[in-house]
Design an enzyme around this catalytic site. Sequence first.
Site, PDB file in Angstrom:
ATOM      1  N   ASP A 149      71.295 -32.452   4.123  1.00  0.00           N
ATOM      2  CA  ASP A 149      70.719 -33.004   3.249  1.00  0.00           C
ATOM      3  C   ASP A 149      71.907 -32.702   1.665  1.00  0.00           C
ATOM      4  O   ASP A 149      71.534 -34.046   0.830  1.00  0.00           O
ATOM      5  CB  ASP A 149      69.615 -33.549   2.893  1.00  0.00           C
ATOM      6  CG  ASP A 149      68.816 -33.936   3.935  1.00  0.00           C
ATOM      7  OD1 ASP A 149      69.221 -34.683   4.708  1.00  0.00           O
ATOM      8  OD2 ASP A 149      67.464 -34.095   4.387  1.00  0.00           O
ATOM      9  N   SER A 185      58.338 -40.895   1.674  1.00  0.00           N
ATOM     10  CA  SER A 185      57.840 -41.521  -0.140  1.00  0.00           C
ATOM     11  C   SER A 185      56.722 -41.924  -0.623  1.00  0.00           C
ATOM     12  O   SER A 185      56.801 -41.772  -1.270  1.00  0.00           O
ATOM     13  CB  SER A 185      59.745 -42.333  -0.526  1.00  0.00           C
ATOM     14  OG  SER A 185      60.370 -41.021  -0.345  1.00  0.00           O
ATOM     15  N   HIS A 227      59.410 -32.834   6.167  1.00  0.00           N
ATOM     16  CA  HIS A 227      58.642 -33.268   7.591  1.00  0.00           C
ATOM     17  C   HIS A 227      57.420 -32.322   7.862  1.00  0.00           C
ATOM     18  O   HIS A 227      56.536 -32.816   8.982  1.00  0.00           O
ATOM     19  CB  HIS A 227      59.459 -33.021   8.939  1.00  0.00           C
ATOM     20  CG  HIS A 227      60.886 -33.713   9.083  1.00  0.00           C
ATOM     21  ND1 HIS A 227      60.615 -35.068  10.104  1.00  0.00           N
ATOM     22  CD2 HIS A 227      61.467 -33.839   7.974  1.00  0.00           C
ATOM     23  CE1 HIS A 227      61.726 -35.611   9.526  1.00  0.00           C
ATOM     24  NE2 HIS A 227      62.520 -35.217   9.100  1.00  0.00           N
ATOM     25  N   LYS A 244      55.411 -40.222  -3.302  1.00  0.00           N
ATOM     26  CA  LYS A 244      54.890 -40.343  -4.307  1.00  0.00           C
ATOM     27  C   LYS A 244      54.294 -40.936  -4.858  1.00  0.00           C
ATOM     28  O   LYS A 244      53.706 -40.954  -6.019  1.00  0.00           O
ATOM     29  CB  LYS A 244      56.776 -40.562  -4.784  1.00  0.00           C
ATOM     30  CG  LYS A 244      57.644 -39.955  -4.137  1.00  0.00           C
ATOM     31  CD  LYS A 244      59.095 -40.746  -4.545  1.00  0.00           C
ATOM     32  CE  LYS A 244      60.497 -40.302  -4.369  1.00  0.00           C
ATOM     33  NZ  LYS A 244      60.382 -39.650  -3.012  1.00  0.00           N
ATOM     34  N   SER A 298      63.046 -44.508  -5.408  1.00  0.00           N
ATOM     35  CA  SER A 298      62.157 -43.719  -5.234  1.00  0.00           C
ATOM     36  C   SER A 298      63.255 -42.136  -5.497  1.00  0.00           C
ATOM     37  O   SER A 298      63.144 -41.529  -4.618  1.00  0.00           O
ATOM     38  CB  SER A 298      62.228 -43.781  -3.710  1.00  0.00           C
ATOM     39  OG  SER A 298      61.387 -43.010  -2.149  1.00  0.00           O
ATOM     40  N   THR A 342      57.913 -47.373  -0.110  1.00  0.00           N
ATOM     41  CA  THR A 342      58.756 -47.349   0.865  1.00  0.00           C
ATOM     42  C   THR A 342      58.749 -45.656   1.187  1.00  0.00           C
ATOM     43  O   THR A 342      58.480 -44.881   0.239  1.00  0.00           O
ATOM     44  CB  THR A 342      59.829 -47.796   0.375  1.00  0.00           C
ATOM     45  OG1 THR A 342      60.740 -47.787  -0.281  1.00  0.00           O
ATOM     46  CG2 THR A 342      59.570 -49.716   0.233  1.00  0.00           C
TER      47      THR A 342
END
Length: 479
Positions: free
Chosen positions: A163, A70, A370, A73, A317, A430
């Site tokens: 997910d 993340s 990924h 972002k 996030s 994070t």
Amino acid sequence: MKKRLTMYMLIFALLLSNLVFANNAQAASSLDATVQSTLGNSNISVTLRSLESGKVLYERNGDIGRKPASTMKLLTASAALDTLGPDYRFKTELYIDGEVNNNVLNGNLYIKGGGDPTLNKKDFSTFAVTLKRHGIRTINGNIYGDDTLFSGSQLSPGVVAEDETYYYGARTSALTMSPNDDYDSGTIIVNVKASSVGRAPVVSAEPNLSGMQVVNKAKTVGKGQKNTVKIVRKYRTNQIVITGSLPVGSSAKDWVSLQDPTINTLHSIKIALESTGLKFSKRSNVMRKVVPENATLLYTKSSIPLKTLMNPFLKLSNNSIADILVKTMGHEVYGKGHINYGLKVLNDYGNTLGLNMGNWNFEDGSGMSHKNRISTNELTSLLLKVRDEQNYNIFYNALPVGGQKDRLVGGSLKKRFTQAPYISKVHAKTGSITGVYTLAGYITAKSGRTFAFAIMTQNQSSSKISNIDTVVKKIYQLY
């Protein structure tokens, strides 16, 4: 005399320069020892950059592309503020066609989506009020959704099958909704409350079930027993399956992604309208359809401005907001609300900042994939250069703040850096996906100076969050 004074000044400057160089070298050596003892050398990257000179003060594998999670972002947020502007608002429009006679609409309702992640039940109530003000109490036609602003797959490329049920893997549509002010669009909140022993728990949803179906296999058990309730959406279906045991007096809840945000949002709106007394004919259907040219616009809902949306986006996030921003940028710049065009805008923006975009490889704006690769050197370069942007203060204030307990201040860092002297010293994003733990942002060190840093780990078999925090604390002490 002047020549001698000048010579003395040059000697002093040289000595001071050598002292600073020696101190920096000593600090870098000490930091390197902590990095290697805490994180190791394999599958990790660390960069610390001066905000005064712009120079890299320390790096370990700083030029190697890693999975950013993340921290991706950071680019998405800065690009969106620059491209869309801090006052940008998403629009959702309510239309009708046909004629109204004796409080009956002999026609259809149309909801045209503008990608608004903040659309919610309160807005549905406003739709109802608007219809009633126009003399409508019964609708004989259908309720249609126009989601043509966005194109391509509703799923982000980084979302895998396991997910999909969760809020962080929610589908993206131009017509979507959120269950609360976290703005996890494309989801509903499912609440499960214990009943009596041996009976199935009671299930409810926020804002409502929205056309989803519940398969309740859970059971209420005696007080004091373990809560094992699981709430998941069956893959590629509208079925929410609830399993496990729920002790008397207990409850459980979870965010569940919608199978088709457009259609599910229309169902949710229809249910909400009916709850206010509006009626639909038995033949009314819920479908997609482009708003016809002769339709009449009754109401336009505007979202909160982007500068306000930045807070839940970065603090919490929020992946769905990231996906929506990327597609929106694609539409605004290239006329195509497709992820590929949005990613092109990110690339264009990076180039205007002077980043080396040849070292940035990404297939989403959230960091879920990924396949994304960014180096820590490039991330800290972004953090350096964005400080010259006119929207920097919005960007900086939206970052999670270490040790701040308020979730809309501390965000994903509210439980990290909770002890003095580290509280409020770290403003950073994070990142975490399977085997990947990252952190990138700004730290105000013991000296009072602020630095940009980025730490990335990947292919990890256990959490590296505490290890990363140890390195950040070392940076604070040394610099």
